[in-house]
Design an enzyme around this catalytic site. Structure first.
Site, mmCIF file in Angstrom:
data_model
loop_
_atom_site.group_PDB
_atom_site.id
_atom_site.type_symbol
_atom_site.label_atom_id
_atom_site.label_comp_id
_atom_site.label_asym_id
_atom_site.label_seq_id
_atom_site.Cartn_x
_atom_site.Cartn_y
_atom_site.Cartn_z
ATOM 1 N N ARG A 271 33.698 -34.897 5.375
ATOM 2 C CA ARG A 271 34.000 -36.085 6.177
ATOM 3 C C ARG A 271 34.768 -35.719 7.441
ATOM 4 N NH1 ARG A 271 36.697 -39.634 1.621
ATOM 5 N NH2 ARG A 271 37.902 -37.711 1.683
ATOM 6 N N LYS B 138 32.717 -28.536 -12.157
ATOM 7 C CA LYS B 138 33.513 -29.300 -13.106
ATOM 8 C C LYS B 138 34.475 -30.178 -12.316
ATOM 9 C CE LYS B 138 37.700 -26.710 -14.054
ATOM 10 N NZ LYS B 138 38.564 -26.030 -14.981
ATOM 11 N N HIS C 2 32.759 -21.540 -14.399
ATOM 12 C CA HIS C 2 32.839 -20.241 -13.707
ATOM 13 C C HIS C 2 33.209 -19.096 -14.649
ATOM 14 C CE1 HIS C 2 37.126 -21.281 -13.374
ATOM 15 N NE2 HIS C 2 37.305 -19.977 -13.370
ATOM 16 N N LYS D 117 31.862 -14.514 -15.151
ATOM 17 C CA LYS D 117 32.721 -13.328 -15.210
ATOM 18 C C LYS D 117 32.002 -12.183 -15.924
ATOM 19 C CE LYS D 117 37.097 -15.799 -15.181
ATOM 20 N NZ LYS D 117 37.694 -15.197 -13.986
ATOM 21 N N GLU E 49 48.024 -19.190 -18.982
ATOM 22 C CA GLU E 49 48.376 -19.054 -17.564
ATOM 23 C C GLU E 49 49.893 -19.052 -17.464
ATOM 24 O OE1 GLU E 49 45.535 -21.544 -14.852
ATOM 25 O OE2 GLU E 49 45.812 -22.593 -16.747
ATOM 26 N N ASP F 280 40.990 -29.714 -19.292
ATOM 27 C CA ASP F 280 40.890 -28.779 -18.164
ATOM 28 C C ASP F 280 40.338 -27.418 -18.593
ATOM 29 O OD1 ASP F 280 41.251 -28.020 -15.498
ATOM 30 O OD2 ASP F 280 43.233 -27.186 -15.889
ATOM 31 N N HIS G 8 35.907 -23.945 -20.767
ATOM 32 C CA HIS G 8 36.014 -22.477 -20.831
ATOM 33 C C HIS G 8 36.222 -21.963 -22.260
ATOM 34 C CE1 HIS G 8 36.241 -23.181 -16.674
ATOM 35 N NE2 HIS G 8 37.543 -23.317 -16.558
ATOM 36 N N LYS H 70 49.657 -23.832 -19.749
ATOM 37 C CA LYS H 70 50.287 -23.449 -18.479
ATOM 38 C C LYS H 70 51.708 -23.006 -18.769
ATOM 39 C CE LYS H 70 47.360 -25.521 -15.362
ATOM 40 N NZ LYS H 70 46.724 -24.530 -14.526
HETATM 41 N N1 LIG Z 1 39.302 -25.663 -5.673
HETATM 42 C C1 LIG Z 1 38.931 -25.009 -6.730
HETATM 43 O O1 LIG Z 1 39.306 -23.855 -6.931
HETATM 44 C C2 LIG Z 1 38.003 -25.638 -7.733
HETATM 45 C C3 LIG Z 1 37.684 -24.923 -8.895
HETATM 46 C C4 LIG Z 1 36.779 -25.481 -9.819
HETATM 47 C C5 LIG Z 1 36.204 -26.713 -9.555
HETATM 48 N N2 LIG Z 1 36.544 -27.405 -8.423
HETATM 49 C C6 LIG Z 1 35.890 -28.706 -8.208
HETATM 50 O O2 LIG Z 1 35.212 -28.680 -6.954
HETATM 51 C C7 LIG Z 1 35.277 -29.946 -6.337
HETATM 52 C C8 LIG Z 1 35.922 -29.810 -4.971
HETATM 53 O O3 LIG Z 1 37.224 -29.290 -5.134
HETATM 54 P P1 LIG Z 1 38.163 -28.889 -3.904
HETATM 55 O O4 LIG Z 1 39.352 -28.237 -4.497
HETATM 56 O O5 LIG Z 1 37.398 -28.159 -2.880
HETATM 57 O O6 LIG Z 1 38.601 -30.327 -3.343
HETATM 58 P P2 LIG Z 1 39.153 -30.688 -1.882
HETATM 59 O O7 LIG Z 1 39.856 -29.551 -1.274
HETATM 60 O O8 LIG Z 1 39.857 -31.971 -2.039
HETATM 61 O O9 LIG Z 1 37.817 -30.919 -1.048
HETATM 62 C C9 LIG Z 1 36.965 -31.986 -1.316
HETATM 63 C C10 LIG Z 1 35.815 -31.971 -0.334
HETATM 64 O O10 LIG Z 1 34.972 -33.075 -0.602
HETATM 65 C C11 LIG Z 1 34.868 -33.882 0.574
HETATM 66 N N3 LIG Z 1 34.828 -35.273 0.168
HETATM 67 C C12 LIG Z 1 35.790 -35.998 -0.426
HETATM 68 N N4 LIG Z 1 35.364 -37.255 -0.641
HETATM 69 C C13 LIG Z 1 34.121 -37.316 -0.162
HETATM 70 C C14 LIG Z 1 33.160 -38.349 -0.078
HETATM 71 N N5 LIG Z 1 33.399 -39.568 -0.546
HETATM 72 N N6 LIG Z 1 31.966 -38.071 0.473
HETATM 73 C C15 LIG Z 1 31.708 -36.842 0.963
HETATM 74 N N7 LIG Z 1 32.586 -35.826 0.926
HETATM 75 C C16 LIG Z 1 33.771 -36.075 0.357
HETATM 76 C C17 LIG Z 1 36.084 -33.556 1.358
HETATM 77 O O11 LIG Z 1 35.827 -33.839 2.718
HETATM 78 P P3 LIG Z 1 37.032 -34.113 3.773
HETATM 79 O O12 LIG Z 1 38.218 -33.339 3.309
HETATM 80 O O13 LIG Z 1 36.443 -33.612 5.028
HETATM 81 O O14 LIG Z 1 37.291 -35.551 3.728
HETATM 82 C C18 LIG Z 1 36.237 -32.074 1.100
HETATM 83 O O15 LIG Z 1 35.326 -31.340 1.882
HETATM 84 C C19 LIG Z 1 36.056 -30.824 -7.286
HETATM 85 O O16 LIG Z 1 35.154 -31.506 -8.117
HETATM 86 C C20 LIG Z 1 36.859 -29.853 -8.116
HETATM 87 O O17 LIG Z 1 37.174 -30.350 -9.386
HETATM 88 C C21 LIG Z 1 37.413 -26.880 -7.515
#
Ligand SMILES: NC(=O)c1ccc[n+]([C@@H]2O[C@H](COP(=O)([O-])OP(=O)(O)OC[C@H]3O[C@@H](n4cnc5c(N)ncnc54)[C@H](OP(=O)(O)O)[C@@H]3O)[C@@H](O)[C@H]2O)c1
Lengths: 506, 295
Positions: free
Chosen positions: A66, A169, A199, A203, A237, A256, A261, A357
């Site tokens: 966005r 997830k 993920h 591994k 962790e 979680d 996992h 944790k």
């Molecule tokens: N981060 C990790 O290490 C990790 C690990 C495992 C799984 N996940 C999963 O991966 C997903 C993303 O995680 P994240 O940590 O990257 O989250 P994040 O940093 O909050 O990023 C979310 C992304 O989704 C976009 N977004 C949010 N609402 C939206 C909408 N209504 N329409 C279109 N785009 C939208 C955001 O865009 P803007 O910011 O530009 O608004 C941003 O690019 C989640 O489901 C999370 O559970 C993440």
């Protein structure tokens, strides 16, 4: 007819040139490209694949988020991410080639018309890069946005090419929501087009578990209730919840870590050998394990929450003092259970699992503890001198396998000591193991679903978690406290001590 | 890195020096890990010693192994011609490589040979039990049997680099004989892989005879042409222009799309070969067809 004979007949020049498979030309569309996952994991993984020559020549990445950004702004952002999080030194040539096919569109996709700019950009990029209409959609958006995005892209059917959907997830938060999400996705995509990421399955050591079990003749004959006393699976962790308080409050350790996992590790440890190493054969075997898992009673479960304490020498606050956490929160940051796989191979063999944790140290391990030797013909001070053999599979950190054996201490008498035989992954092979996301993205581009979870697996996992959580609803006071930096609440020890066993300490 | 200080003259001395160094080297007092994949035996005549040194240096990070370097030296032979001089002397170095997973050892046993005969009898007791042995033969293969034949008897795979050969002459006869005994890798063949793939992807040329043009090292050009001929059961006429690397290939005047830039260090190339355990029948056929290429 073998593959090489086929190659021989059609084009004899291809014989012997199997090499690593490269995916078909395709475009990868990342929804949530401005987010944390893209920056820390996805782009560094794509860069590593590009560097190792594993991406197709015709390849494109379309980022969607966005946040307003130009193509150049997105590229600069991703370059920074790769420089910061990549595992290889940054190479301009590799980057130039990858960046040449990288674009960005700002769109929310919360109503159907919002998808227009994305499809326009995608079609233009496909023409420019020659990706033949093959599309991989990566959902890296928060769960709340998942259905909106799936609804929008579900209608984009490229003429001619294939399409795939990678989902992150959490895949629901209970059985009902997981079913709903699966149904929603499967109304728009075939199961064979959906790649659900856990993920851990990417591994190296987790994949090695299957090789260890099924490519070594010595383990499988003893991999059963007759020879194995019990199994311990730990995902500990030392870190806390960081800035993810709001998320964690609604999740907890069971949803979680355990739901996905830990249960996957259990299934890989307990499953029967699949007829072949194909996605459906392996996943069928895993589902059989989930279906055989006995529903545990309340006395087989422990949940806890960390209080203040010390971790790695630093003083840390308790969970309820963390940001965005309720002062009366009953969210569990620790979970342990004694589970039974009710089948011919495992009947009566407990699987003790735990995760949490702010525990004493970070480690994910599977410990297979064998039964003691039935009789010791030595005059020892105590039978305890000869400890049971343990096969320990280190998932992280220090990936590898070790086995404890009993050995005679050199000298005139008979004194027995346990010694460790270590196979450290980095010690035997190259030290740089590929990141889980590299393998998973590559497999999704290749259409190989073996390391991804299927809808029925996810639902079986949630059914178990629901049964566990139902007990807790009936036992609101059952949350035990533990000191940060310890190995969890004392009733977790009681759970296993009651069986005359103990948790591994290190 | 730890190294033996004295010259060693018996296998027992070499072994005990290896274990002493292993005990001394390590991280935080921990002895180094001993997980091991293979033994690499390298035959390194004087003109290849520098190249072998740098390849080995890079290899330590990719394939922890025991390397046994056999250095035949003309001047040593003269010095030690009197009867009671030891026929060989060895030095041992052990490099502890710190990695994410702890500390592992890359062991190098360097053996100065006063005479070539009998080299295999030093190697045999020093190879790691039950693990594959790779013989890297630097330079052209010799016409006389010793010590090549006896060393081949210890090895599971022979690795050569035909770029190190002056011409396709006698070496290939020895190589063809080796095909029946052990698996063989030619590093030049591996370098050609992206080009072979590119040629294969262009489709199979029609007709019983094919023209191929290659700019690159002479033997590599010939090997590529021999491969094409042997796969297609066709007669190949090669037009060759010398270059440092293969830079251009055309088949029946049709230029082959240049494969992606793939610069792999000599260590990486050797490491790749150390992961191969099976025979490569396509290479063997190509090597046997070298003489049927018309230049
Ligand atoms: N981060 C990790 O290490 C990790 C690990 C495992 C799984 N996940 C999963 O991966 C997903 C993303 O995680 P994240 O940590 O990257 O989250 P994040 O940093 O909050 O990023 C979310 C992304 O989704 C976009 N977004 C949010 N609402 C939206 C909408 N209504 N329409 C279109 N785009 C939208 C955001 O865009 P803007 O910011 O530009 O608004 C941003 O690019 C989640 O489901 C999370 O559970 C993440």
């Amino acid at each position: 007819m073998t593959e090489s004979q086929l190659a021989d007949d059609a084009n004899p020049l291809l014989a012997g040139l199997a090499g690593p498979r490269t995916p078909d030309p395709c475009a990868l569309v990342i929804f949530g490209a401005s987010g944390d996952l893209s920056r820390r994991k996805l782009l560094p993984a794509l860069y590593a694949l590009a560097r190792n020559g594993l991406l197709p020549d015709a390849f494109a990445v379309l980022g969607v988020g966005r946040t307003e950004m130009t193509d150049a702004g997105f590229q600069a952002h991703m370059r920074g991410a790769i420089e910061q999080h990549g595992r290889f030194a940054f190479d301009e040539d590799v980057w130039r080639e990858l960046a040449a096919g990288m674009r960005y569109v700002a769109a929310g996709l919360d109503d159907e018309s919002a998808g227009g700019p994305v499809t326009d950009a995608l079609k233009a990029l496909e023409r420019e890069r020659g990706t033949a209409g093959n599309r991989v959609f990566y959902l890296a958006v928060p769960p709340a946005a998942m259905e909106d995005v799936v609804a929008a892209i579900g209608t984009w059917r490229p003429a001619g090419g294939w399409r795939r959907l990678i989902v992150e997830k959490p895949l629901g938060h209970d059985l009902a929501s997981a079913r709903q999400l699966n149904a929603f996705v499967l109304e728009r995509f075939f199961e064979s087009e959906v790649f659900r990421i856990d993920h851990y399955l990417g591994k190296e050591t987790v994949q090695n578990l299957a090789v260890l079990r099924f490519a070594n003749g010595i383990f499988e004959p003893v991999w059963n209730r007759q020879f194995i006393d019990h199994v311990q699976i730990t995902a500990a962790e030392s870190i806390g919840i960081g800035s993810r308080g709001a998320f964690y409050e609604h999740t907890g350790a069971t949803r979680d870590i355990f739901q996905n996992h830990l249960l996957q590790l259990l299934a890989l440890t307990a499953m029967e050998p699949a007829a072949d190493f194909t996605a459906d054969a392996v996943r069928n075997e895993k589902v059989k394990v989930f279906k055989s898992l006995d529903r545990p009673g309340l006395e087989q479960l422990v949940r806890g929450q960390y209080g203040p304490g010390f971790v790695e020498g630093g003083e840390v606050r308790g969970y309820r003092e963390e940001e965005e956490v309720a002062s009366e929160s009953v969210t569990e940051t620790y979970f342990a259970a004694k589970l039974y796989v009710d089948n011919w191979r495992w009947a009566g063999t407990p699987f003790y699992v735990r995760c949490g944790k702010r525990l004493a140290r970070q480690e994910t391990t599977i410990a297979i503890q064998f039964k003691r030797a039935p009789h010791l013909p030595f005059a020892l001070d105590s039978d305890d001198d000869a400890r049971p053999n343990v096969l320990l599979i280190h998932i992280q950190p220090d990936e590898g396998v070790s086995m404890t054996l009993n050995a005679k201490v050199p000298g005139y008498g008979v004194t027995i000591r346990g010694v460790n035989m270590d196979f450290a992954y980095g010690g035997a092979f190259r030290t740089d193991l590929p990141e889980a996301y590299e393998r998973l993205i590559l497999d999704a581009l290749l259409g190989d679903a073996i390391l991804f979870t299927r809808a029925d697996e996810v639902e079986e996992q949630w059914a178990l978690v629901d049964a566990i959580r139902a007990h807790w609803q009936a036992d609101p006071d059952g949350l035990a406290g533990y000191v940060a930096g310890s190995w969890g609440p004392s009733n977790a020890d009681a759970l296993i001590h009651g069986d005359n066993r103990s948790w591994r300490r290190h | 890195m730890a190294a033996s200080l004295t010259e060693l003259h018996t296998v027992a001395e070499v072994r005990s020096e290896l274990s002493r160094l292993r005990d001394d080297t390590g991280r935080e007092g921990q002895p180094v890990g001993r997980t091991s994949l293979l033994t690499l035996v390298a035959w390194v005549p004087p003109q290849w010693q520098e190249a072998a040194g740098s390849t080995l240096e890079g290899l330590a990070h990719e394939q922890p192994s025991r390397a046994i370097l056999l250095m035949p030296r003309a001047e040593i032979a003269a010095e030690r011609s009197h009867a009671d001089a030891p026929p060989w002397s060895a030095q041992v170095t052990l490099r502890a490589i710190d990695g994410a997973a702890g500390c592992v050892a890359a062991e190098v046993v360097t053996i100065d040979l006063a005479r070539a005969a009998g080299a295999a009898s030093i190697v045999l007791p020093l190879v790691r039990s039950d693990l594959p042995v790779f013989l890297r033969w630097r330079g052209p293969l010799p016409e006389d049997a010793e010590p090549f034949g006896a060393l081949l008897g210890v090895a599971d795979r022979l690795i050569i680099d035909s770029r190190e050969w002056a011409g396709p002459g006698a070496g290939y006869a020895a190589l063809r004989a080796a095909f029946g005994e052990v698996a063989v890798s030619d590093i030049s063949w591996r370098r050609l892989e992206p080009w072979r793939r590119a040629v294969a992807e262009q489709g199979r040329p029609a007709g019983p005879s094919v023209r191929m043009a290659v700019d690159g090292p002479a033997l590599e050009a010939r090997l590529l042409a021999a491969w094409l001929g042997s796969r297609l059961r066709a007669h190949v006429t090669l037009e060759h222009r010398e270059d440092e690397h293969v830079t251009r290939v055309a088949v029946d005047d049709e230029p082959i799309r240049q494969p992606r830039r793939t610069h792999r260090s000599s260590s990486a190339l050797l490491s790749g070969e150390l992961n191969q355990l099976n025979r490569d029948p396509i290479y063997e056929e190509a090597a046997c067809a070298l003489s049927s290429v018309t230049i």
